[in-house]
Every structure is written in C-alpha cells, then in structure tokens.
Motif scaffolding. Structure first.
Motif, short mmCIF file in Angstrom:
data_model
loop_
_atom_site.label_atom_id
_atom_site.label_comp_id
_atom_site.label_asym_id
_atom_site.label_seq_id
_atom_site.Cartn_x
_atom_site.Cartn_y
_atom_site.Cartn_z
N LYS A 261 -9.57 15.16 -4.89
CA LYS A 261 -10.16 14.08 -3.76
C LYS A 261 -10.98 14.98 -2.82
O LYS A 261 -12.22 14.59 -2.48
CB LYS A 261 -9.13 13.21 -3.22
N LEU B 156 -7.83 3.04 -2.61
CA LEU B 156 -7.42 4.49 -2.91
C LEU B 156 -6.34 4.43 -4.05
O LEU B 156 -6.08 5.27 -4.84
CB LEU B 156 -7.45 5.40 -1.65
N LYS B 157 -5.27 3.46 -3.69
CA LYS B 157 -4.06 3.36 -4.31
C LYS B 157 -4.39 2.76 -5.94
O LYS B 157 -3.89 3.36 -6.78
CB LYS B 157 -3.13 2.23 -3.90
N THR C 136 -8.07 12.34 -10.18
CA THR C 136 -7.52 11.90 -8.96
C THR C 136 -6.85 12.84 -8.13
O THR C 136 -6.54 12.70 -7.00
CB THR C 136 -6.72 10.66 -9.30
N HIS D 143 -5.37 2.70 2.10
CA HIS D 143 -6.31 1.41 1.49
C HIS D 143 -5.54 1.23 0.04
O HIS D 143 -5.44 2.22 -0.66
CB HIS D 143 -7.83 1.97 1.59
N THR E 19 2.11 4.60 1.11
CA THR E 19 1.69 5.43 2.04
C THR E 19 0.03 5.73 2.05
O THR E 19 -0.55 6.53 2.54
CB THR E 19 2.31 6.93 1.51
N TYR E 20 -0.50 4.91 1.22
CA TYR E 20 -2.01 5.00 1.12
C TYR E 20 -2.76 4.19 2.22
O TYR E 20 -2.30 3.14 2.74
CB TYR E 20 -2.50 4.12 -0.11
N ASP F 15 -6.13 5.50 -7.91
CA ASP F 15 -4.99 6.64 -8.30
C ASP F 15 -4.01 5.80 -9.49
O ASP F 15 -3.59 6.73 -10.10
CB ASP F 15 -4.01 6.87 -7.24
N TYR G 57 -15.61 5.46 -1.89
CA TYR G 57 -14.49 5.41 -1.09
C TYR G 57 -14.84 6.20 0.05
O TYR G 57 -14.67 6.09 1.26
CB TYR G 57 -13.33 5.70 -1.68
N LYS H 195 0.64 -1.32 0.00
CA LYS H 195 0.08 -0.05 -0.02
C LYS H 195 0.87 1.13 -0.12
O LYS H 195 0.45 2.41 -0.43
CB LYS H 195 -0.95 0.17 1.21
#
Ligand code: M6R
Length: 357
Positions: free
Chosen positions: A203, A10-11, A200, A7, A4-5, A14, A334, A2
């Motif tokens: 957000k 979300l990654k 993206t 979840h 720095t994400y 992106d 999300y 992941k």
C-alpha cells in the motif's frame, strides 16, 4: 464491521485474496476438480450466444468475462449495459442465454431486462453476491460470488469475484464441450490469490504513486489494450467515483483519434502492460503521450517488466491478469480520495444499490 480499518473500501480491497480462496473451495469437488451445477452447464452448452447484462463495475467484469468465455469455451458473447439494452434490444440469436451480473442482485436497470427476456421466453443465469436477491429469484439459475457482504459504494471485491466466477463458468463450459485446456484453472486462481496478497501488502508504494501522479490532478487517463483496456475502464470508474477526479479509460490505439488533444504538460496517464501480444503497442502509446508532456506511469506484468516501469505485478496467467492489475488501480483511487478528504465509503450522489431505473 470495519474493525481496525478506517474505511470499508480498504477492508474489502484486502479481503480479495480470501474471496478468491473461498471461490476456489466452493467451486471444486473433493478431488479438487472444478464443479458447477449440472443445470448451469447444460444451459451454457445449449446456448448459441451469451448475452451478458450488467451496470457499472459489474458491466466491466462482464467485458472481461466475454474474453474468458470466447477464448476458453468458444461461445460468442455480447456484453450490454442494462439501461441501454432494455430500450434498444439488438437482434438476438436463435438460442440465447442471458447472464446477469450484479453484486447486489437488486439493480433496477438489470431487472428491467430480466423481466423483458423472461416474457420473451429466454433462459437466464444470475451471478450475484446475494443469492436470495430479486435477480437471483427471478432467473432460472444462480451462481454465487461468495465475496462476503460489500458495504463500500465503490465495488472492489465483487468485481474480482465476478471475474473469477466467470472464469470458472468459461472453463466448465469448455470442459463440457470436450475442449482441452493447457492449464489447471484452480491452481491458476490460487496463484492469483497469492499475488493479490502481495499487492495488498504494498500500500505504501501505491500511496507514493498517488503523491507523484495524482496529487494535484484535475483529470487522469487510463490506457490499455485488450484485457487491460477493460481494467482501465474500471480503474477510471473507481477514481472518478470516490475522488471526483475526472477520469477515463481508453483503448491505447484510440487515443490518437481524438483524446490525445487533451494531453497537456503534467496530465497523469496510467498505462497497463500485462498482455504480451500488445506490449510493444501500448508502450508505443505511452511514448506518444510522454512526447506531449504527460506524466505517465506504466504498471506492468512481471514477465514484461522494464526498468522504467512505475510498478510491477506478480506473474499470473495471461487470461487472469485483470484479477491482479485492478488491485493497484483500486488502491490508487482509494489514496487519491483519502488525500482529498473525500467521503470514501459514501461518495456524493451515489447509492450502494441502484433500485430505480
Ligand atoms: O449491484 P450491482 O452489481 O448490480 O451494481 C451495479 C453498479 O451500480 C455498481 O457496480 C456501481 O457501478 C459501483 N458503485 C461501482 O463501484
């Protein structure tokens, strides 16, 4: 991983612009011309009808794929939910080609159809993110999605990759049939990749829309017409899957035939307006629900923008709008799930790959 994400979902949202660029690179030759395996091209050319078989989000990508193949390559296409098709096989054409769409390539419902149609002697193409998967091995041909591993149960980058590969398949078939196109598909997909990046980066705007429209919602309706209708079904699936808000995607014109009875004071309605031909009609549908108290937002395409629209998408080709209009819907789902404290990457009762029928 992941990184720095917070979840994977979300990654993976992106990663969509990168996946688009990867697909563009993988499906073009050194002269920047679109290239597909010659065998796939021949199979598409030989077919008198395409039968797309898939489940869930992949089925929703198939609905967009039908539009692309029919409009660009002039081949009739049927799209079927795999679990229905296997127990209720429709009357087939003389020379069908079966196209299986599956991120994992392991979905049991889709495999059941593949086994049946191979027994019947028909050719099959699998479009998957996992080239060595069961559906890929057991089909005659495979097209790779090149989206990279998708970990979150809610499918995001696989959906847009599926649509992009279906667009490439449609264009390749059109070219093989000598049909003229008035646009450069790879250039249009590159524009899509940039548009996805713009989205993206927005957000905060999406999170604010969640606060204004979905915060206390028990249910939500997504409405659209033509290509937007298919994306609405996907937006609703995303929202219900991870936030547990009851959600449905409807054809704008169908609301008045029943569903409009559910609209109450404050019911959230998310409308897509990306298609010039139906812009007037969908905006009329939004007026109808507002008159009944709905809390409605319109997400529109730049060229169709009006002052009151809640969010405006960067301009892309009319046939490729699902690739960008789905991004805000993924982000709405999300943030709605995040605000409710849901387990975003592993929603209750669901598995990433459904290997039982
Ligand atoms: O691996 P597949 O594409 O065959 O999976 C099909 C569905 O199970 C899948 O798309 C499911 O609907 C997702 N959880 C949706 O986000």
């Amino acid at each position: 991983e992941k990184g720095t994400y917070p979840h994977f979902m979300l990654k993976e949202i992106d990663e969509q612009p990168f996946a688009m660029r990867k697909i563009i690179n993988e499906y073009q030759n050194e002269n920047n011309e679109l290239k597909l395996d010659a065998d796939v091209q021949m199979a598409m050319k030989a077919a008198d009808r395409i039968y797309i078989i898939a489940c869930g989000t992949s089925y929703h990508a198939g609905l967009v794929g039908k539009e692309l193949i029919e409009k660009l390559a002039s081949v009739p296409v049927e799209v079927h939910v795999a679990s229905e098709f296997s127990y209720n096989i429709p009357l087939l054409s003389e020379k069908p080609l079966f196209v299986f769409i599956s991120q994992s390539g392991e979905t049991a419902d889709s495999r059941a159809v593949l086994v049946k149609i191979k027994e019947m002697g028909y050719p099959a193409l699998t479009i998957t993110n996992v080239p060595g998967s069961t559906l890929s091995r057991e089909a005659d041909y495979t097209l790779n999605l090149y989206a990279g591993p998708e970990i979150a149960v809610a499918s995001t980058k696989a959906y847009t990759a599926q649509i992009a590969v279906l667009a490439i398949l449609a264009v390749d078939t059109a070219q093989a049939k000598g049909l003229k196109l008035d646009f450069d598909p790879m250039q249009e997909l590159a524009i899509v990749a940039n548009a996805m990046e713009t989205l993206t980066d927005q957000k905060e705007a999406m999170e604010e829309l969640v606060t204004n429209y979905l915060q206390a919602a028990r249910n939500a309706f997504f409405i659209g017409r033509s290509a937007d209708y298919h994306v609405c079904m996907e937006g609703a699936l995303k929202l219900k899957e991870i936030s547990y808000i009851q959600a449905e995607g409807f054809a704008g014109g169908e609301l008045k035939h029943g569903t409009i009875a559910l609209i109450e004071e404050g019911t959230p309605i998310i409308a897509l307006a990306t298609q010039p031909d139906v812009n007037y009609a969908i905006r009329g549908n939004v007026q109808e629900v507002i008159a009944r108290g709905a809390n409605a937002m319109i997400i529109s395409m730049k060229s169709l923008e009006q002052d009151t629209d809640a969010f405006v998408l960067p301009q892309v080709h009319d046939l490729l709008t699902p690739l960008v209009s789905v991004v805000p819907l993924q982000l709405l789902a999300y943030y709605a799930a995040l605000h409710r404290g849901c387990d975003i990457d592993k929603p209750r009762n669901l598995a990433k790959s459904v290997t039982v029928e």
